[in-house]
Design an enzyme around this catalytic site. Structure first.
Site, PDB file in Angstrom:
ATOM      1  N   LEU A 151      14.548   0.891   7.494  1.00 11.87           N
ATOM      2  CA  LEU A 151      15.195   1.788   8.458  1.00 11.87           C
ATOM      3  C   LEU A 151      14.283   2.906   8.945  1.00 11.87           C
ATOM      4  O   LEU A 151      14.106   3.102  10.155  1.00 11.87           O
ATOM      5  CB  LEU A 151      16.445   2.395   7.810  1.00 11.87           C
ATOM      6  CG  LEU A 151      17.280   3.324   8.689  1.00 11.87           C
ATOM      7  CD1 LEU A 151      17.942   2.531   9.819  1.00 11.87           C
ATOM      8  CD2 LEU A 151      18.349   4.049   7.865  1.00 11.87           C
ATOM      9  N   GLY A 183       0.764  -1.235   0.000  1.00 11.17           N
ATOM     10  CA  GLY A 183       0.000   0.000   0.000  1.00 11.17           C
ATOM     11  C   GLY A 183       0.790   1.277   0.000  1.00 11.17           C
ATOM     12  O   GLY A 183       0.401   2.225  -0.659  1.00 11.17           O
ATOM     13  N   PHE A 217       2.894  -2.799  -8.315  1.00 11.33           N
ATOM     14  CA  PHE A 217       3.800  -2.468  -7.219  1.00 11.33           C
ATOM     15  C   PHE A 217       4.352  -3.742  -6.599  1.00 11.33           C
ATOM     16  O   PHE A 217       3.891  -4.850  -6.894  1.00 11.33           O
ATOM     17  CB  PHE A 217       3.069  -1.610  -6.177  1.00 11.33           C
ATOM     18  CG  PHE A 217       2.786  -0.238  -6.684  1.00 11.33           C
ATOM     19  CD1 PHE A 217       1.539   0.087  -7.197  1.00 11.33           C
ATOM     20  CD2 PHE A 217       3.781   0.720  -6.716  1.00 11.33           C
ATOM     21  CE1 PHE A 217       1.289   1.346  -7.710  1.00 11.33           C
ATOM     22  CE2 PHE A 217       3.532   1.974  -7.220  1.00 11.33           C
ATOM     23  CZ  PHE A 217       2.296   2.288  -7.723  1.00 11.33           C
ATOM     24  N   ASP A 271      -6.105 -11.188  -5.085  1.00 10.70           N
ATOM     25  CA  ASP A 271      -4.697 -11.582  -5.185  1.00 10.70           C
ATOM     26  C   ASP A 271      -4.301 -11.479  -6.651  1.00 10.70           C
ATOM     27  O   ASP A 271      -5.044 -11.947  -7.534  1.00 10.70           O
ATOM     28  CB  ASP A 271      -4.528 -13.033  -4.689  1.00 10.70           C
ATOM     29  CG  ASP A 271      -3.068 -13.423  -4.566  1.00 10.70           C
ATOM     30  OD1 ASP A 271      -2.694 -14.062  -3.570  1.00 10.70           O
ATOM     31  OD2 ASP A 271      -2.296 -13.052  -5.477  1.00 10.70           O
ATOM     32  N   ASN A 284      -7.568  -5.419   4.818  1.00  7.82           N
ATOM     33  CA  ASN A 284      -7.725  -4.891   6.185  1.00  7.82           C
ATOM     34  C   ASN A 284      -7.089  -3.504   6.297  1.00  7.82           C
ATOM     35  O   ASN A 284      -7.622  -2.593   6.878  1.00  7.82           O
ATOM     36  CB  ASN A 284      -7.090  -5.842   7.215  1.00  7.82           C
ATOM     37  CG  ASN A 284      -5.624  -6.112   6.887  1.00  7.82           C
ATOM     38  OD1 ASN A 284      -5.230  -5.978   5.734  1.00  7.82           O
ATOM     39  ND2 ASN A 284      -4.838  -6.438   7.885  1.00  7.82           N
ATOM     40  N   LYS A 344      12.846  -9.624  -8.569  1.00  9.06           N
ATOM     41  CA  LYS A 344      12.601  -8.467  -9.448  1.00  9.06           C
ATOM     42  C   LYS A 344      13.343  -8.640 -10.784  1.00  9.06           C
ATOM     43  O   LYS A 344      12.832  -8.331 -11.854  1.00  9.06           O
ATOM     44  CB  LYS A 344      13.066  -7.178  -8.759  1.00  9.06           C
ATOM     45  CG  LYS A 344      12.204  -6.772  -7.578  1.00  9.06           C
ATOM     46  CD  LYS A 344      10.826  -6.325  -8.019  1.00  9.06           C
ATOM     47  CE  LYS A 344      10.046  -5.730  -6.879  1.00  9.06           C
ATOM     48  NZ  LYS A 344       8.729  -5.230  -7.306  1.00  9.06           N
ATOM     49  N   TYR A 353      14.903 -11.053  -2.862  1.00 11.36           N
ATOM     50  CA  TYR A 353      13.992  -9.972  -3.278  1.00 11.36           C
ATOM     51  C   TYR A 353      14.470  -9.393  -4.616  1.00 11.36           C
ATOM     52  O   TYR A 353      13.732  -9.342  -5.587  1.00 11.36           O
ATOM     53  CB  TYR A 353      13.938  -8.873  -2.219  1.00 11.36           C
ATOM     54  CG  TYR A 353      13.302  -7.599  -2.731  1.00 11.36           C
ATOM     55  CD1 TYR A 353      14.030  -6.444  -2.922  1.00 11.36           C
ATOM     56  CD2 TYR A 353      11.944  -7.580  -3.062  1.00 11.36           C
ATOM     57  CE1 TYR A 353      13.449  -5.296  -3.419  1.00 11.36           C
ATOM     58  CE2 TYR A 353      11.349  -6.428  -3.564  1.00 11.36           C
ATOM     59  CZ  TYR A 353      12.115  -5.293  -3.735  1.00 11.36           C
ATOM     60  OH  TYR A 353      11.536  -4.149  -4.239  1.00 11.36           O
ATOM     61  N   SER A 406      13.492  -2.586  -8.865  1.00  6.55           N
ATOM     62  CA  SER A 406      14.185  -2.210  -7.638  1.00  6.55           C
ATOM     63  C   SER A 406      15.672  -2.022  -7.872  1.00  6.55           C
ATOM     64  O   SER A 406      16.267  -2.727  -8.692  1.00  6.55           O
ATOM     65  CB  SER A 406      13.978  -3.305  -6.582  1.00  6.55           C
ATOM     66  OG  SER A 406      14.870  -3.159  -5.515  1.00  6.55           O
TER      67      SER A 406
END
Ligand code: WQD
Length: 335
Positions: A198, A10, A79, A57, A34, A151, A147, A123
């Site tokens: 962070l 989000g 995204f 999904d 939610n 990508k 990760y 990314s």
């Protein structure tokens, strides 16, 4: 244009939704309803209009096909499914199942709905351990964590799909470290559980919600030994998405870096937040986090030229907007 934003967490998706509303018709397709209900109300507060929301999904190809047709979607903005470097090392299958499988299910749905225009959120982690800095799009790819590899696999798949089929129009936006909050202070990053990233973790320490900050490693070959990253204001990043929609009509499959072009260390970030919050931030050093690189920051000249885009918002704005959001929402934390 009618734009479908497929988002799971989000933060960036909703910020982009705010911007896109001025000039486009946005439909949100989100897995985690939610968190969406509250954010949808805030989106309506900011934009003055209701954003259609579909709970689903991205791996549900049939639902996607019907939604793409029902809303006459012209462009899909994909995204991140999952996006935490450290977590991806612990749960690699989750990252391939959500990120890669998500793309494998999305593409046929788009093709059948004849809406073959895609802005894909890639990314900076696809570049792996930088061989030179600042990173431009010519830098070799080769991720150091699942990760980034997820990508990279998707970028290569998109190129394989688009190259032989001129009906596809795509842009891969390689973004660096998005932080900060929309100027309204209404939609910001509020991760459930212990934040992987962070900035939200620093904000929770500054608010006294967490005892201290864990700093991964102080013996990197950087000026102060801590990791150096390219922090970009989330609103600058989302303006890059808006610019990419116009760019789509001219090209296919190009990777474009979206970063602020400056590197700040973890210590820089902690000191800056102490100034913004007026609070001392206790922290402890730990071992390097698996999958991390010492330094990674961008050369975004291609985005400036191709998209007529820049990232003008300064680090101070990233902090003050984050701190204001943290305080005004007294964000509840879950351990
Ligand atoms: C930043 C620095 C850590 C947490 C993010 C996104 C990823 C990608 C790139 C888009 C690193 C250090 C962190 C902590 C720490 N963007 N750190 N203690 O790993 O660069 O990845 O930007 O795809 O999606 O997740 O961001 O905020 O996790 O880490 O010392 O508790 O802070 O080692 O040097 P990262 P991060």
């Amino acid at each position: 244009m009618n734009v479908l934003l497929t988002s799971r967490t989000g933060y960036i998706g909703y910020h982009t939704g705010v911007l896109l509303q001025s000039g486009h018709r946005v439909v949100l397709y989100d897995y985690q309803s939610n968190s969406s209900d509250e954010v949808l109300e805030k989106l309506a507060q900011i934009t003055g209009q209701q954003t259609p929301f579909i709970k689903g999904d991205v791996r549900d190809t049939e639902l996607l096909k019907s939604m793409l047709a029902a809303y006459h979607i012209d462009v899909v903005v994909r995204f991140a499914g999952l996006k935490a470097v450290g977590e991806s090392v612990e749960k690699p299958v989750d990252y391939y199942a959500n990120n890669v499988q998500g793309a494998i299910c999305l593409l046929p749905a788009m093709k059948s709905a004849r809406g073959q225009a895609l802005v894909f959120s890639s990314s900076a982690t696809v570049y792996g351990e930088p061989r030179y800095l600042r990173l431009d799009e010519s830098h070799p790819t080769g991720a150091t964590n699942p990760y980034g590899r997820s990508k990279l696999h998707i970028e290569e798949m998109l190129s394989d799909v688009a190259t032989p089929d001129p009906a596809w129009r795509m842009a891969c936006l390689c973004y660096f470290n998005p932080v900060g909050v929309h100027e309204s202070g209404l939609v910001g990053e509020n991760p459930s559980g212990v934040p992987n990233n962070l900035m939200p973790h620093i904000a929770q320490v500054a608010a006294g919600q967490r005892a201290e900050r864990s700093v991964f490693c102080d013996d990197y070959p950087t000026a102060d030994g801590t990791g150096v990253k390219d922090y970009i204001h989330v609103m600058d990043l989302t303006e890059g998405y808006v610019a990419a929609l116009a760019f789509l009509s001219q090209t296919t499959g190009h990777a474009i870096n979206l970063g602020a072009g400056k590197g700040y260390s973890v210590r820089d970030m902690i000191r800056a937040f102490e100034r913004a919050s007026g609070r001392q931030l206790p922290y402890k050093f730990f071992a390097r986090r698996a999958g991390d690189v010492a330094a990674c920051y961008s050369d975004s000249q291609k985005a400036s030229k191709a998209l007529n885009w820049r990232a003008p918002r300064a680090l101070g704005n990233m902090y003050t907007s984050t701190w204001r959001f943290q305080q005004s929402h007294r964000l509840s934390i879950t351990s």
